[in-house]
Write an enzyme that holds these catalytic residues in place. Structure first.
Site, PDB file in Angstrom:
ATOM      1  N   GLU A 325       0.841  -1.211   0.000  1.00  0.00           N
ATOM      2  CA  GLU A 325       0.000   0.000   0.000  1.00  0.00           C
ATOM      3  C   GLU A 325       0.867   1.248   0.000  1.00  0.00           C
ATOM      4  O   GLU A 325       0.549   2.236  -0.644  1.00  0.00           O
ATOM      5  CB  GLU A 325      -0.905   0.006   1.248  1.00  0.00           C
ATOM      6  CG  GLU A 325      -1.948   1.126   1.245  1.00  0.00           C
ATOM      7  CD  GLU A 325      -1.475   2.446   1.846  1.00  0.00           C
ATOM      8  OE1 GLU A 325      -2.160   3.451   1.660  1.00  0.00           O
ATOM      9  OE2 GLU A 325      -0.412   2.482   2.493  1.00  0.00           O
ATOM     10  N   GLU A 326       1.967   1.190   0.745  1.00  0.00           N
ATOM     11  CA  GLU A 326       2.739   2.408   0.996  1.00  0.00           C
ATOM     12  C   GLU A 326       3.397   3.000  -0.245  1.00  0.00           C
ATOM     13  O   GLU A 326       3.442   4.206  -0.403  1.00  0.00           O
ATOM     14  CB  GLU A 326       3.819   2.146   2.067  1.00  0.00           C
ATOM     15  CG  GLU A 326       3.265   1.831   3.451  1.00  0.00           C
ATOM     16  CD  GLU A 326       2.570   3.023   4.109  1.00  0.00           C
ATOM     17  OE1 GLU A 326       2.452   4.078   3.483  1.00  0.00           O
ATOM     18  OE2 GLU A 326       2.135   2.871   5.269  1.00  0.00           O
TER      19      GLU A 326
HETATM   20 ZN   LIG Z   1      -1.268   2.742   6.022  1.00  0.00          ZN
END
Ligand SMILES: [Zn+2]
Length: 467
Positions: A325-326
């Site tokens: 996600e990052e």
């Molecule tokens: Zn997060």
């Protein structure tokens, strides 16, 4: 007669314990989470035995193995890994930075932003131009920026109650700061950390060069809020001061990684999917306890708490632990792509990615009709001090599953302390409170339970929560 009364009494007792009302089910879910939850224990392992889990790292791999093994212990119908290629970026040696003014050296705390280039081995020394936004940058133009370090110093807005709004108002400096400054010939970028508190922690996070030509790409770092103020003050006294910084981060080829998925297959509508999730990757500076170890373990516990509470879901309930996600959202993109290819009907997706703090409620991304249905459940949450039911965003990982008719949601915990820790070396296990984490897991489980029971709109009137 006496026998008849006894029979009736027994029957009532039987009915009572086997057809619980929603109120009673929620009570049981909260009780189980607070007295027999697993989320805190799982988080302890993820944080303290594994640690920071940046995509493509050894730790990210260990986290995949660990969570898969733990899900396998829960007796779910299926547990599997979904392959996804992810970017790999490494910080390298600890960064070094100082202000040189009047022959005096003042060391400051910085960290490279995720995806940034390294400086040359000997570092970069240059004069500094301080700005608060891209308009100011444009007004200064090439002439005043070329050869300098651009220092973005717009603080997070303190009077916004929802700190995510304050973050949203600032984060373009971090994400696109180097892309913009590079256009004017800057040699480096320093960004004030996305933090409402004054302290010494630099906060990393993703940045992008977009399609900036390679020769214009420049290294980019975050500076702690205390040191951002020091630098700003020093510039007021000496606008020609020198700033030095050195970082040795590196981008590698993409590597193989995985989303981790577990499923309880629906007993009545197996092709109606309800998913709960968080992201398994984290930044590398802390151990990623709040962002997003908390969301991972809460989501895992949702399936376990349903089972522990004796609930047999009608619809298929999945926990999805998203990878990357990052700095790429590759896991979420891949999950949505495969769900679409398989024609899986995702009626509801709930994400926890706002920290493991006291839950306040949810934000729902959906149409007015669905939102009305969700609002009808709000009174059930009152005993747990869950009051925030608002239309708005959901979460980055569930975002790609959006459709015209489904409901996406994000757990909304108290956000006041989140940015003290977000993407910094103090995002660690000891800053997560066990009860707060467990209340979050129970709150998520309760909503999943209700969604599974009543399904997606249109819901017949008689199926509303009156039971
Ligand atoms: Zn997060």
């Amino acid at each position: 007669m006496k026998n008849n009364i006894l029979t009736i009494t027994l029957c009532l007792a039987f009915t009572f314990s086997f057809s619980q009302t929603d109120e009673e089910t929620l009570k049981s879910i909260y009780k189980t989470s607070l007295t027999n939850g697993m989320s805190y224990q799982w988080l302890d392992h993820l944080s303290n035995n594994i640690g920071g889990r940046l995509s493509g790292s050894k730790n990210a791999e260990l986290a995949v193995d660990y969570t898969k093994a733990e899900l396998e212990k829960l007796g779910l119908d299926k547990v599997w890994l979904q392959p996804v290629m992810v970017p790999k970026w490494e910080r390298g040696e600890k960064e070094l930075a100082y202000i040189n003014t009047d022959g005096k050296i003042k060391k400051v705390n910085i960290c490279a932003l995720g995806g940034s280039l390294a400086t040359p081995e000997k570092g970069i020394t240059a004069e500094v131009v301080e700005v608060t936004d891209f308009e100011e940058l444009e007004a200064l133009g090439k002439e005043k920026i070329k050869g300098k370090i651009v220092f973005y110093n717009r603080p997070m807005q303190a009077d916004l109650i929802n700190t995510f709004n304050a973050y949203g108002g600032c984060v373009n400096q971090r994400y696109a700061g180097a892309m913009e400054a590079g256009k004017y010939g800057a040699v480096g970028v320093i960004v004030r950390s996305m933090n409402l508190r004054q302290d010494d922690y630099p906060h990393t996070g993703s940045m992008s060069y977009g399609d900036l030509p390679i020769e214009n790409r420049i290294p980019s770092a975050a500076i702690s809020t205390n040191d951002a103020n020091v630098l700003s003050e020093a510039l007021k006294k000496d606008k020609n001061l020198n700033f030095y910084f050195k970082q040795s981060c590196q981008q590698f080829d993409d590597v193989q990684s995985y989303n981790v998925i577990g499923e309880i297959t629906g007993s009545a509508f197996p092709n109606e999917y309800i998913i709960v999730g968080g992201h398994l990757d984290s930044w590398d500076l802390g151990d990623g306890a709040h962002d997003d170890g908390a969301g991972v373990v809460q989501s895992m516990d949702v399936l376990r708490l349903l089972k522990e509470s004796g609930i047999t879901p009608k619809r298929s309930i999945r926990v999805v632990l998203f990878m990357n996600e990052e700095n790429g959202l590759r896991g979420a993109t891949e999950y949505a792509k495969i769900a679409e290819a398989k024609n899986e009907n995702h009626i509801f997706a709930l994400e926890s990615d706002s920290g493991g703090f006291t839950p306040r409620g949810f934000s729902f991304a959906t149409n007015a009709t669905n939102f009305k249905q969700v609002l009808a459940w709000k009174p059930l949450f009152k005993p747990y001090l869950i009051h925030y039911f608002e239309q708005g965003g959901s979460g980055a990982d569930v975002g790609p599953l959006k459709s015209e008719t489904n409901v996406l949601a994000g757990l909304r915990p108290d956000s006041q302390r989140y940015f003290d820790h977000h993407h910094a070396s103090n995002d660690t296990f000891e800053h997560v409170n066990k009860r707060e984490l467990e209340l979050g897991a129970a709150t998520m489980t309760s909503l999943v339970y209700l969604y599974d029971k009543y399904g997606v709109n249109p819901v017949p009137e008689q199926q509303q929560i009156k039971d």
